[in-house]
Design an enzyme around this catalytic site. Structure first.
Site, mmCIF file in Angstrom:
data_model
loop_
_atom_site.group_PDB
_atom_site.id
_atom_site.type_symbol
_atom_site.label_atom_id
_atom_site.label_comp_id
_atom_site.label_asym_id
_atom_site.label_seq_id
_atom_site.Cartn_x
_atom_site.Cartn_y
_atom_site.Cartn_z
ATOM 1 N N THR A 32 1.871 0.266 -14.073
ATOM 2 C CA THR A 32 1.151 1.148 -13.160
ATOM 3 C C THR A 32 2.045 1.509 -11.983
ATOM 4 O OG1 THR A 32 -0.963 0.126 -13.746
ATOM 5 C CG2 THR A 32 -0.898 1.379 -11.701
ATOM 6 N N HIS A 155 1.486 1.010 -6.473
ATOM 7 C CA HIS A 155 1.913 -0.164 -7.233
ATOM 8 C C HIS A 155 3.421 -0.162 -7.477
ATOM 9 C CE1 HIS A 155 1.547 -3.674 -9.674
ATOM 10 N NE2 HIS A 155 0.252 -3.526 -9.918
ATOM 11 N N GLY A 160 0.019 -7.205 -6.467
ATOM 12 C CA GLY A 160 -1.158 -7.697 -5.763
ATOM 13 C C GLY A 160 -0.844 -8.660 -4.643
ATOM 14 N N ARG A 263 -9.163 -21.399 -15.323
ATOM 15 C CA ARG A 263 -10.266 -20.438 -15.239
ATOM 16 C C ARG A 263 -9.868 -19.130 -15.901
ATOM 17 N NH1 ARG A 263 -11.993 -19.401 -9.243
ATOM 18 N NH2 ARG A 263 -9.727 -19.491 -8.992
ATOM 19 N N ARG A 298 8.535 -19.040 -11.134
ATOM 20 C CA ARG A 298 9.038 -19.343 -12.468
ATOM 21 C C ARG A 298 10.538 -19.088 -12.574
ATOM 22 N NH1 ARG A 298 4.997 -19.576 -16.663
ATOM 23 N NH2 ARG A 298 2.924 -19.535 -15.727
ATOM 24 N N ASP A 397 -10.697 -9.980 7.907
ATOM 25 C CA ASP A 397 -11.311 -9.850 9.239
ATOM 26 C C ASP A 397 -10.349 -9.145 10.186
ATOM 27 O OD1 ASP A 397 -12.588 -10.111 11.654
ATOM 28 O OD2 ASP A 397 -12.628 -12.303 11.650
#
Length: 453
Positions: A32, A155, A160, A263, A298, A397
């Site tokens: 992207t 991107h 992220g 997860r 890594r 915030d």
């Protein structure tokens, strides 16, 4: 949703910054390369006027763009599908808008993709790429006094983790605090701008860069690209996530490395299986799941702390749909773990070398947002599940309290999905997923059906 644009301006760094051309790494230039939006919703502060809030945002943005000056620059195509960054202090775009809706009407997980589209900056990709700001803010005031803050970042400049590093430092500046972590801007640690070390052997390829599988009986993905899609949000409580993890860990031998499935490995496996069921694949249908892996820790040595750029790479987990559906959840999780564990220092360096040897990077770029039908397509029979589970996406915030809700923006392409931590930091997980309209009802059924087991 009725939306009125009230104003637009460029916010430039409030001090002189370095100007010149910077090479981008290969990872900056694949996947992207368009803007990725996130949207935060806030109640109106009782003691602050809206104009004060906007001025605070603009002032702090002009200050945080000094250490993060690449975001005030512009991209340029150079040749062979490659990009370069011109640091020229042109600035970030700040848009002001008003909505006829209330915060209550848009601030829950049933928010439609139409709402998200209007609340996100509209980037005109028909313009030359050097005319597009790399960071765009849309501040939307609702008739109740609350407001939405949509943040769209290119991107090609930041993944992220880097994007949230910048956004959280911006919020610190708005609160009157100092810079917490200086961004590391030298992309040469990933050999940006350097030539390949040696030619690739004849026939050398990488499976993660091959075109994903097609539906059996189809010779192209054009029919699937044209299908109408819809976006929905699904929430799993901590107890439900823990139940799925137990199911995965107990259902398919011993997980590699003696560690239970994470997860991500668990929920992504559950999403993959549910999608295969909803799409009603044949048993021998090949399918793959795109996985983003952060390379920062890594590599040997690890990338410098605060590295600002793209340091994630895509790998693919593969299977037959029949195997995913007929075997327990742990099998899907094991396929995902196997793909992730390939990402070693040697693997990372060989991938960089592979990309440097490519004559043209265009075929590795996801240009859907530019209305292109070229580049990788992870729609039916495939999926992409991006994890934001460990990123600091919640609790933004700027000095008037934390958001009341956050969304990952628009995801309008079949098979595109994101896993987010629940807003209350209670261990819950939210899935934002885009599927073909014809598949969403069945996906919802299968997604919650197995979870209840």
């Amino acid at each position: 949703m009725a939306l009125t644009l009230k104003g637009c301006c460029m916010v430039r760094p409030n001090e002189a910054t370095w100007c010149g051309r910077l090479p981008l790494s290969e990872w900056d230039q694949i996947g992207t390369i368009t803007h990725v939006p996130t949207i935060y919703f806030y109640h109106k502060p009782t003691s602050l006027h809206t104009s004060t809030i906007i001025n605070t945002l603009k002032d702090s943005l002009s200050r945080v763009l000094v250490p993060f000056y690449p975001l005030a620059g512009r991209l340029h195509w150079i040749n062979n599908g490659r990009l370069e960054l011109e640091c020229n202090a042109m600035g970030a775009q700040f848009i002001e808008a008003e909505s006829s809706s209330t915060l209550e009407e848009v601030g829950d997980l049933s928010l439609s993709s139409e709402y998200l589209y209007h609340l996100s900056p509209n980037v005109d990709y028909t313009l030359p790429i050097h005319e597009l700001p790399l960071f765009i803010v849309q501040f939307t005031t609702f008739k109740c006094g609350g407001f939405g803050l949509s943040l769209a970042i290119s991107h090609a400049i930041a993944d992220g983790q880097s994007a949230l590093h910048f956004i959280n430092e911006w919020s610190r500046f708005a609160r009157g605090e100092a810079l917490e972590m200086v961004p590391f801007l030298d992309r040469k640690v990933l050999r940006a701008g350097e030539p390949p070390l040696a030619p690739l052997p004849a026939g050398h390829g990488r499976s993660e860069f091959e075109n994903p599988p097609l539906l059996l009986g189809q010779s192209t993905n054009m029919e699937q690209r044209k299908k109408k899609t819809t976006v929905e949000f699904f929430k799993l409580s901590k107890q439900e996530v823990d139940g799925l993890r137990n199911l995965a860990n107990l259902s398919w031998g011993n997980p590699s490395n003696g560690r239970g499935y994470t997860r991500y490995e668990t929920v992504a496996g559950h999403v993959w299986r549910s999608a295969c069921k909803a799409r009603e694949h044949k048993n021998d249908q090949p399918t793959c799941l795109g996985v983003c892996v952060d390379s920062r820790c890594r590599m040997k040595p690890p990338l410098p702390k605060g590295y600002f750029g793209n340091a994630t790479l895509d790998v693919v987990a593969t299977s037959l749909s029949g195997d995913l559906v007929s075997r327990p959840l742990g099998y899907a999780s094991s396929r995902i773990r196997e793909a992730i564990e390939k990402v070693t220092d040697e693997y990372i360096k060989s991938e960089i070398e592979f990309l440097k040897n490519q004559q043209d990077l265009s075929r590795f770029q996801d240009l859907h947002a530019m209305r292109s039908d070229k580049g990788p397509f992870y729609g039916n029979p495939n999926m992409g599940v991006v994890s934001w589970l460990t990123l600091p996406v919640n609790g933004l915030d700027f000095g008037w309290g934390k958001e009341v809700q956050m969304y990952p923006g628009t995801h309008e392409f079949d098979g595109d999905s994101v896993l987010l931590p629940g807003l209350d930091t209670d261990g819950s997980v939210v899935l934002a997923i885009c599927l073909q309209v014809d598949h969403m009802d069945a996906f919802r059924k299968h997604f919650y059906q197995e979870e209840s087991c």
